[in-house]
Write a protein that holds these residues in place. Sequence first.
Motif, PDB file in Angstrom:
ATOM      1  N   LYS A   1      15.442  81.126  -2.526  1.00  0.00           N
ATOM      2  CA  LYS A   1      14.165  81.836  -2.371  1.00  0.00           C
ATOM      3  C   LYS A   1      13.656  81.839  -0.929  1.00  0.00           C
ATOM      4  CE  LYS A   1      13.574  83.002  -6.619  1.00  0.00           C
ATOM      5  NZ  LYS A   1      13.861  84.365  -6.971  1.00  0.00           N
ATOM      6  N   ASP A   2      14.187  80.916  -0.088  1.00  0.00           N
ATOM      7  CA  ASP A   2      13.660  80.844   1.274  1.00  0.00           C
ATOM      8  C   ASP A   2      14.713  80.827   2.378  1.00  0.00           C
ATOM      9  OD1 ASP A   2      14.639  78.343   0.689  1.00  0.00           O
ATOM     10  OD2 ASP A   2      12.987  77.252   1.584  1.00  0.00           O
ATOM     11  N   ALA A   3      16.017  80.994   2.016  1.00  0.00           N
ATOM     12  CA  ALA A   3      17.035  80.885   3.057  1.00  0.00           C
ATOM     13  C   ALA A   3      18.356  81.529   2.650  1.00  0.00           C
ATOM     14  CB  ALA A   3      17.283  79.409   3.389  1.00  0.00           C
ATOM     15  N   VAL A   4      19.161  81.825   3.679  1.00  0.00           N
ATOM     16  CA  VAL A   4      20.557  82.194   3.508  1.00  0.00           C
ATOM     17  C   VAL A   4      21.345  80.914   3.732  1.00  0.00           C
ATOM     18  CG1 VAL A   4      22.483  83.549   4.421  1.00  0.00           C
ATOM     19  CG2 VAL A   4      20.191  84.526   4.382  1.00  0.00           C
ATOM     20  N   ILE A   5      22.251  80.588   2.811  1.00  0.00           N
ATOM     21  CA  ILE A   5      23.042  79.361   2.929  1.00  0.00           C
ATOM     22  C   ILE A   5      24.503  79.741   3.080  1.00  0.00           C
ATOM     23  CG2 ILE A   5      23.755  77.246   1.778  1.00  0.00           C
ATOM     24  CD1 ILE A   5      21.000  77.217   0.456  1.00  0.00           C
TER      25      ILE A   5
ATOM     26  N   ALA B   1      13.949  82.492  10.410  1.00  0.00           N
ATOM     27  CA  ALA B   1      15.011  82.438  11.419  1.00  0.00           C
ATOM     28  C   ALA B   1      15.912  83.671  11.314  1.00  0.00           C
ATOM     29  CB  ALA B   1      15.819  81.160  11.278  1.00  0.00           C
ATOM     30  N   VAL B   2      16.201  84.120  10.086  1.00  0.00           N
ATOM     31  CA  VAL B   2      16.998  85.343   9.913  1.00  0.00           C
ATOM     32  C   VAL B   2      16.251  86.516  10.531  1.00  0.00           C
ATOM     33  CG1 VAL B   2      17.942  86.984   8.230  1.00  0.00           C
ATOM     34  CG2 VAL B   2      18.188  84.529   7.836  1.00  0.00           C
ATOM     35  N   ARG B   3      14.947  86.593  10.301  1.00  0.00           N
ATOM     36  CA  ARG B   3      14.141  87.675  10.879  1.00  0.00           C
ATOM     37  C   ARG B   3      14.205  87.636  12.405  1.00  0.00           C
ATOM     38  NH1 ARG B   3       9.291  89.180  12.917  1.00  0.00           N
ATOM     39  NH2 ARG B   3       8.323  91.038  12.078  1.00  0.00           N
ATOM     40  N   LYS B   4      14.118  86.431  12.992  1.00  0.00           N
ATOM     41  CA  LYS B   4      14.196  86.301  14.448  1.00  0.00           C
ATOM     42  C   LYS B   4      15.576  86.711  14.951  1.00  0.00           C
ATOM     43  CE  LYS B   4      13.065  83.732  18.452  1.00  0.00           C
ATOM     44  NZ  LYS B   4      13.629  84.738  19.307  1.00  0.00           N
ATOM     45  N   MET B   5      16.632  86.306  14.236  1.00  0.00           N
ATOM     46  CA  MET B   5      17.990  86.711  14.623  1.00  0.00           C
ATOM     47  C   MET B   5      18.134  88.231  14.554  1.00  0.00           C
ATOM     48  SD  MET B   5      20.187  83.793  12.672  1.00  0.00           S
ATOM     49  CE  MET B   5      21.750  83.788  13.513  1.00  0.00           C
TER      50      MET B   5
ATOM     51  N   LEU C   1      24.907  90.323  11.854  1.00  0.00           N
ATOM     52  CA  LEU C   1      24.354  89.190  12.596  1.00  0.00           C
ATOM     53  C   LEU C   1      25.502  88.269  12.970  1.00  0.00           C
ATOM     54  CD1 LEU C   1      21.189  88.317  10.473  1.00  0.00           C
ATOM     55  CD2 LEU C   1      21.283  89.551  12.629  1.00  0.00           C
ATOM     56  N   ASP C   2      25.662  88.007  14.249  1.00  0.00           N
ATOM     57  CA  ASP C   2      26.746  87.164  14.749  1.00  0.00           C
ATOM     58  C   ASP C   2      26.425  85.699  14.470  1.00  0.00           C
ATOM     59  OD1 ASP C   2      28.859  85.974  16.001  1.00  0.00           O
ATOM     60  OD2 ASP C   2      28.267  86.563  18.027  1.00  0.00           O
TER      61      ASP C   2
END
Length: 193
Positions: free
Chosen positions: A179-183, A27-31, A144-145
């Motif tokens: 390891k798999d996300a920004v929180i 999702a970060v990559r898509k953003m 990233l907004d």
Amino acid sequence: MRAFLVPFLLLMAAPAPAAEIRITFPAVRKMMADQLFTVEGKKYVRGDKTKRCDFAYLENPQVGEWQGQLVVKAKFSGRTAFDVFGRCMGVGDAFDLTIAATPIVKRGVLVLTDVKVDTGGKDSYYIRKVRKTLGPSLEKEFGLDITGRARELLEQKDPKTGYLRELSGFDFRQVKLTKDAVILDVDFAITIR
């Protein structure tokens, strides 16, 4: 009884996040693609697509985590040259690089600090210059907004009931990486109208 009460009171005094927003790396990559890599899948860090002899851009970003830092692997292409009778005279190169940075939130935007650029052992005068200038450039230009995107997601009208949801008091407390996300630890309120 006191031995039990003291840790309990300390726990109660510690502020707890009202909510946790977990943004997986895909999702970060898509953003990033939607907000930053907007010119044919590229993020220009100097010049633009009309400057055939003087440009620099990143493309094909892959996002992950390493030792508590956000890691972006991308392909860099750039040229610093002059147009001499239709030919570009100067230096340029294309190579893979890894960007490691600490993500923080400023005014509702996820930005990067302490940016370090690694070119996997590849070295030249041009590559050294890219490493030196790319870090400060990304600290200024990368953003990233998150607040705007959260507002879009949380304020959608409920199609079944017609109720509107309004987001207010959206404040970031902390940014963490797994390891798999920004929180993101956040405080906010939603009003239903």
